[in-house]
Design an enzyme around this catalytic site. Structure first.
Site, mmCIF file in Angstrom:
data_model
loop_
_atom_site.group_PDB
_atom_site.id
_atom_site.type_symbol
_atom_site.label_atom_id
_atom_site.label_comp_id
_atom_site.label_asym_id
_atom_site.label_seq_id
_atom_site.Cartn_x
_atom_site.Cartn_y
_atom_site.Cartn_z
ATOM 1 C CE1 TYR A 65 -3.066 -3.144 0.278
ATOM 2 C CE2 TYR A 65 -3.219 -2.431 2.776
ATOM 3 C CZ TYR A 65 -3.546 -3.239 1.456
ATOM 4 O OH TYR A 65 -4.516 -4.446 1.511
ATOM 5 C CG HIS A 133 -1.575 -8.952 -0.049
ATOM 6 N ND1 HIS A 133 -1.127 -7.547 -0.099
ATOM 7 C CD2 HIS A 133 -2.872 -8.741 0.034
ATOM 8 C CE1 HIS A 133 -2.206 -6.571 -0.322
ATOM 9 N NE2 HIS A 133 -3.249 -7.186 -0.144
ATOM 10 N N PRO A 213 -15.911 -4.552 3.383
ATOM 11 C CG PRO A 213 -16.144 -4.041 5.579
ATOM 12 C CD PRO A 213 -15.136 -4.329 4.219
ATOM 13 C CG LEU A 214 -18.875 -0.702 4.427
ATOM 14 C CD1 LEU A 214 -18.609 0.711 4.851
ATOM 15 C CD2 LEU A 214 -20.237 -1.245 4.906
ATOM 16 N N GLY A 215 -18.598 -3.263 0.131
ATOM 17 C CA GLY A 215 -18.615 -3.145 -1.196
ATOM 18 C C GLY A 215 -17.646 -1.775 -1.872
ATOM 19 N NE ARG A 216 -12.986 -3.993 -4.321
ATOM 20 C CZ ARG A 216 -12.026 -4.506 -3.682
ATOM 21 N NH1 ARG A 216 -11.366 -3.643 -2.848
ATOM 22 N NH2 ARG A 216 -11.819 -5.547 -3.758
ATOM 23 N N GLY A 217 -17.234 0.711 -0.798
ATOM 24 C CA GLY A 217 -17.851 2.073 -0.487
ATOM 25 C C GLY A 217 -19.528 2.223 -1.485
ATOM 26 C CG PHE A 218 -21.686 0.387 -5.149
ATOM 27 C CD1 PHE A 218 -21.587 1.365 -6.231
ATOM 28 C CD2 PHE A 218 -22.870 -0.413 -5.206
ATOM 29 C CE1 PHE A 218 -22.745 1.458 -7.214
ATOM 30 C CE2 PHE A 218 -23.814 -0.281 -6.244
ATOM 31 C CZ PHE A 218 -23.562 0.677 -7.236
#
Length: 337
Positions: A65, A133, A213-218
């Site tokens: 990262y 990873h 867990p939030l669908g990459r914000g979607f």
């Protein structure tokens, strides 16, 4: 002097039979340094400190990262608050100086070198949870995990993990050394793990860490078009955020929003609470660069959904499965190793 006393009590969960205790909701730190457009280090440090104040002690990073920048960012917080943090980092994805992905490396020599480099960047004497990873298909998993186990014996690492590994690989790895956690994508729109991996984790005593867990914000409902994403955001090239897939997936996000409104919570909180109810040894690690979103996510740890609510969510979303692969073609090839 900063007050390091937790202002909110967040329940702890155990990852693995070795007893690794972490907050029920962690914090994914990738977006503070890479992939999601420009970030502000000072702002991110503020988010990290606020997370620890709230009792969110499980911080997730990786050496890739920002080409090590994310680990160096976390070192600013670890320097003062090492005792408050369960630090997880990863190795194996090798990138060129310009960020281009070069290869996956699970060779024993690379395992040792990567760990030493991460320890130096983080400014710590041990890593609490060390993941491979991505699985290197050219190297037997027994050799990779054997080298990781040597790091445990040397005191440089406390617990071991794998990310996006197949069931066969996880089983072989666990025969070499206990695997405290498997990290893979899991959310209301990515449920591949349910058929085989979650049952296997229960069998082996391996915890499950759910990234994105939030669908990459979607799933928050805040992304309605590519114009809502900054230039340079890698989601612009993600199949689920593009063209007809995006149009289809908006219906899924809208359904989550409707269900959340009925429950009296935000879409993000509903998505996280749903995950927390899947397994007592599952920990989601939503990422954010906002204190407000951090606090919203952390509050989901206290939200318990009833069986009828879960059934209604599952039934509603079964009618609108996510459209599109979760990574571009090259990324998909590295999964289930």
């Amino acid at each position: 002097m900063r007050n390091t006393t937790n202002t909110t009590t967040i329940a702890r969960r155990t990852l693995g039979r070795g007893g690794l205790q972490v907050s029920a909701i962690g914090l994914g730190c990738m977006g503070m340094s890479d992939f999601y457009g420009p970030a502000d280090d000072q702002q991110s440090v503020g988010v990290l400190h606020r997370a620890l104040d709230l009792g969110v002690n499980f911080l997730d990073t990786a050496d890739m990262y920002g080409l090590g920048a994310n680990e160096r960012l976390l070192s600013q917080v670890l320097k003062a608050r090492r005792g408050d943090v369960v630090i997880a980092t990863k190795f194996g994805n090798v990138r060129a100086p310009d960020g281009t992905h070069l290869r996956v490396d699970g060779s024993p020599g690379y395992v040792r070198a990567a760990c030493d480099a991460s320890l130096q960047r983080l400014g710590v004497d041990h890593i609490d949870l060390y993941y491979q990873h991505r699985v290197d298909r050219k190297v037997p998993i027994e050799d990779t995990v054997g080298a990781m186990a040597d790091l445990v014996r040397a005191g440089k690492v406390r617990h071991l993990g794998l990310s996006e590994a197949s069931a066969a690989t996880l089983r072989r790895a666990a025969a070499v050394h206990p695997i405290a956690a498997l990290q893979s994508e899991y959310s209301l729109w990515t449920r591949d793990m349910e058929a085989e991996m979650l049952p296997l984790c229960r069998e082996l005593g391996t915890g499950f860490v759910a990234y994105a867990p939030l669908g990459r914000g979607f799933l928050t409902g805040q992304i309605r078009s590519l114009d809502d994403l900054p230039a340079g955001d890698w989601r612009r090239n993600n199949p689920r955020f593009s063209g007809e897939n995006l149009a289809h997936n908006l219906a899924l996000a809208d359904t989550v929003k409707t269900l959340a409104t009925e429950r009296g919570c935000t879409p993000a909180q509903l998505a996280l609470a749903w995950l927390l109810g899947r397994d007592a040894h599952l920990v989601p690690i939503p990422g954010t660069r906002s204190i407000a979103r951090l606090e919203e996510n952390a509050a989901a740890a206290a939200l318990v959904l009833g069986a009828d609510e879960v059934r209604r969510i599952d039934e509603a979303l079964a009618a609108i499965p996510a459209a599109g692969e979760r990574y571009p073609e090259v990324g998909m090839a590295s999964l289930n190793g």
